[in-house]
Design a protein around this motif. Structure first.
Motif, mmCIF file in Angstrom:
data_model
loop_
_atom_site.group_PDB
_atom_site.id
_atom_site.type_symbol
_atom_site.label_atom_id
_atom_site.label_comp_id
_atom_site.label_asym_id
_atom_site.label_seq_id
_atom_site.Cartn_x
_atom_site.Cartn_y
_atom_site.Cartn_z
ATOM 1 N N THR B 213 0.799 -1.236 0.000
ATOM 2 C CA THR B 213 0.000 0.000 0.000
ATOM 3 C C THR B 213 0.829 1.283 0.000
ATOM 4 O O THR B 213 0.285 2.358 -0.236
ATOM 5 C CB THR B 213 -0.910 0.062 1.254
ATOM 6 N N GLY B 214 2.114 1.177 0.298
ATOM 7 C CA GLY B 214 2.928 2.394 0.406
ATOM 8 C C GLY B 214 2.737 3.102 1.738
ATOM 9 O O GLY B 214 3.170 4.239 1.901
ATOM 10 N N ILE B 215 2.076 2.438 2.698
ATOM 11 C CA ILE B 215 1.892 3.043 4.024
ATOM 12 C C ILE B 215 3.022 2.540 4.927
ATOM 13 O O ILE B 215 3.057 1.358 5.284
ATOM 14 C CB ILE B 215 0.522 2.659 4.630
ATOM 15 N N TYR B 216 3.928 3.440 5.272
ATOM 16 C CA TYR B 216 5.094 3.058 6.071
ATOM 17 C C TYR B 216 4.947 3.559 7.505
ATOM 18 O O TYR B 216 4.721 4.740 7.718
ATOM 19 C CB TYR B 216 6.376 3.654 5.479
ATOM 20 N N TYR B 217 5.081 2.658 8.449
ATOM 21 C CA TYR B 217 5.125 3.028 9.869
ATOM 22 C C TYR B 217 6.590 2.913 10.316
ATOM 23 O O TYR B 217 6.966 1.999 11.026
ATOM 24 C CB TYR B 217 4.198 2.131 10.690
ATOM 25 N N TRP B 218 7.394 3.872 9.858
ATOM 26 C CA TRP B 218 8.840 3.782 10.075
ATOM 27 C C TRP B 218 9.213 3.678 11.548
ATOM 28 O O TRP B 218 10.034 2.852 11.931
ATOM 29 C CB TRP B 218 9.538 5.001 9.469
ATOM 30 N N ASP B 219 8.624 4.559 12.397
ATOM 31 C CA ASP B 219 9.017 4.571 13.811
ATOM 32 C C ASP B 219 8.725 3.236 14.477
ATOM 33 O O ASP B 219 9.535 2.732 15.255
ATOM 34 C CB ASP B 219 8.302 5.697 14.560
ATOM 35 N N ALA B 220 7.551 2.678 14.196
ATOM 36 C CA ALA B 220 7.204 1.377 14.781
ATOM 37 C C ALA B 220 8.215 0.324 14.331
ATOM 38 O O ALA B 220 8.669 -0.511 15.128
ATOM 39 C CB ALA B 220 5.787 0.979 14.366
ATOM 40 N N MET B 221 8.608 0.386 13.055
ATOM 41 C CA MET B 221 9.569 -0.605 12.536
ATOM 42 C C MET B 221 10.939 -0.414 13.188
ATOM 43 O O MET B 221 11.578 -1.388 13.594
ATOM 44 C CB MET B 221 9.671 -0.500 11.012
ATOM 45 N N TYR B 222 11.393 0.835 13.306
ATOM 46 C CA TYR B 222 12.691 1.088 13.958
ATOM 47 C C TYR B 222 12.673 0.594 15.407
ATOM 48 O O TYR B 222 13.627 -0.027 15.884
ATOM 49 C CB TYR B 222 13.016 2.585 13.949
ATOM 50 N N LEU B 223 11.566 0.876 16.105
ATOM 51 C CA LEU B 223 11.472 0.454 17.515
ATOM 52 C C LEU B 223 11.465 -1.071 17.615
ATOM 53 O O LEU B 223 12.098 -1.645 18.510
ATOM 54 C CB LEU B 223 10.210 1.043 18.162
ATOM 55 N N LEU B 224 10.755 -1.725 16.692
ATOM 56 C CA LEU B 224 10.724 -3.192 16.716
ATOM 57 C C LEU B 224 12.120 -3.766 16.478
ATOM 58 O O LEU B 224 12.522 -4.724 17.137
ATOM 59 C CB LEU B 224 9.757 -3.714 15.646
ATOM 60 N N VAL B 225 12.864 -3.161 15.552
ATOM 61 C CA VAL B 225 14.231 -3.635 15.291
ATOM 62 C C VAL B 225 15.091 -3.443 16.546
ATOM 63 O O VAL B 225 15.827 -4.349 16.952
ATOM 64 C CB VAL B 225 14.850 -2.879 14.080
ATOM 65 N N ALA B 226 14.993 -2.299 17.176
ATOM 66 C CA ALA B 226 15.837 -2.012 18.346
ATOM 67 C C ALA B 226 15.476 -2.876 19.549
ATOM 68 O O ALA B 226 16.351 -3.322 20.292
ATOM 69 C CB ALA B 226 15.716 -0.532 18.717
ATOM 70 N N TRP B 227 14.168 -3.129 19.732
ATOM 71 C CA TRP B 227 13.700 -3.792 20.960
ATOM 72 C C TRP B 227 13.643 -5.328 20.856
ATOM 73 O O TRP B 227 13.630 -5.991 21.880
ATOM 74 C CB TRP B 227 12.299 -3.270 21.310
ATOM 75 N N SER B 228 13.603 -5.858 19.637
ATOM 76 C CA SER B 228 13.268 -7.276 19.504
ATOM 77 C C SER B 228 14.461 -8.227 19.514
ATOM 78 O O SER B 228 14.283 -9.423 19.729
ATOM 79 C CB SER B 228 12.487 -7.501 18.199
ATOM 80 N N TYR B 229 15.641 -7.728 19.259
ATOM 81 C CA TYR B 229 16.791 -8.618 19.095
ATOM 82 C C TYR B 229 17.860 -8.324 20.144
ATOM 83 O O TYR B 229 18.012 -7.173 20.569
ATOM 84 C CB TYR B 229 17.356 -8.468 17.675
#
Lengths: 130, 240
Positions: B213-229
């Motif tokens: 869709t071209g709808i990017y939730y960048w902040d949520a993705m950055y936070l998931l990368v930082a917090w999940s691993y």
């Protein structure tokens, strides 16, 4: 303590969000929750073929845009509509090379077995292909 | 509840959160009409964020930054005709971080609080869909795709989107998958392995939505990368 915090924040955020609706940083994130049986997008129609509106510049339209309300409940996406109509306004002009272009709302009506496509005229315009 | 960062300093996570928050703050402020009050609110929030990241009265400075961002985000919502949900993730995470800070001195609490608040947004989204009835069986996903995709898109992704639009079972399958991933976000909080698994599922979900869709939730993705691993953050001196 950690488990209580995790549960408390999770449940607390959800409860507050459903109480206050959309008040930053709380939200119920219901923007894609509404059920519908159709979707739509504003496009340019030239001689029966539809193209994206940003394929054209130097727009000049007659009258005010029609809402397509007579077509029944049409699912629209305000930010997308705003962006498309914004292009038309931002690229207004009066070129002698302009051709007839119709702004139409293309509507996709969904059923389990088929997709029915119909167009609703929004505005008659003239524009120049880029 | 174990964290992948146990025995490590959470200070880098505080900086990640502060930087992402500052980025979003500047984007929101930039979208508003330039005025002395907007500039003053933004500048104060940025100073508060630096203090928060440096650990100077973090509860107070973080709460101040969140309150000021809330004012700016509400102004932006009024100007744009509705709330901009992609701006929310960093505010949500800061809210959770502050809840953890308020609760005690365990270094893990703010990080777990931020994770819990972030996961609450997915649970919220799933509950909203469930409350609207037969969401997964309806044409909501297909309607979203036709509204967001260009009609003249002949790319591979365009063909994929068209396939979903034209095949109700495929759309239903993706809708059910969305519901399961969002509702199951609570599993993220169980422990490091669950966090890694569900964080990856949520990232895949976000990327899939973005590509379709071209709808990017960048902040949520950055936070998931930082917090999940289990990133190799600096060890906490003196801790086991």
């Amino acid at each position: 303590m950690r488990a209580r915090l995790a549960l408390g924040v999770l449940v607390g955020y959800v409860a507050i969000a459903f109480l206050v609706g959309n008040r930053y940083p709380f939200s119920v994130f219901d923007m894609y929750s509404r059920t519908t049986d159709n979707g739509s997008r504003i496009v340019a129609r030239v001689e029966g073929r539809v193209e994206e509106v940003d394929r054209f510049v130097s727009w000049r339209c007659e009258g005010e845009p029609e809402s397509c309300d007579q077509e029944g409940a049409i699912s629209t996406t305000e930010p997308v509509d705003r962006e498309i109509l914004g292009w038309v306004h931002a690229h207004a002009g009066d070129s002698p090379a302009a051709i007839s272009v119709e702004l139409v709302r293309r509507i996709w009506r969904f059923s389990r077995d088929a997709v029915r496509v119909e167009d609703c005229l929004v505005q008659r315009c003239r524009a120049v292909r880029r | 509840v174990k964290s992948p960062f146990d025995g490590r300093s959470r200070r880098p996570l505080a900086w990640v959160l502060a930087l992402l928050f500052a980025r979003q703050l500047l984007l929101v402020a930039g979208a508003l009409e330039r005025s002395p009050s907007v500039m003053a609110l933004s500048a104060t929030a940025l100073v508060a964020l630096v203090l928060f990241a440096r650990g100077y009265k973090p509860l107070l400075s973080g709460a101040l930054a969140l309150t000021l961002m809330s004012v700016l985000a509400q102004l932006h919502a009024m100007q744009s005709g509705g709330p901009m949900r992609h701006e929310f993730a960093v505010g949500v995470a800061l809210f959770g971080w502050l809840c953890g800070l308020a609760l005690g001195k365990d270094d893990a609490l703010p990080e777990i609080g931020a994770a819990a608040a972030l996961m609450a947004t997915y649970v919220d989204a799933a509950l909203s869909k469930l409350l609207h009835g037969n969401w997964a069986e309806s044409a909501t996903l297909r309607a979203m795709l036709v509204a967001h995709r260009r009609v003249d898109d002949v790319s591979l992704l365009g063909s994929y989107a068209r396939f979903v639009v034209e095949h109700a079972p495929a759309a239903e399958l993706l809708s059910w998958a969305t519901l399961i991933v969002q509702l199951g976000a609570a599993i993220y909080l169980v422990g490091p392995r669950a966090r890694m698994l569900w964080g990856t599922l949520l990232l895949v979900f976000h990327l899939h939505v973005a590509l379709l869709t071209g709808i990017y939730y960048w902040d949520a993705m950055y936070l998931l990368v930082a917090w999940s691993y289990p990133w190799p953050l600096p060890r906490v001196l003196g801790s086991s």
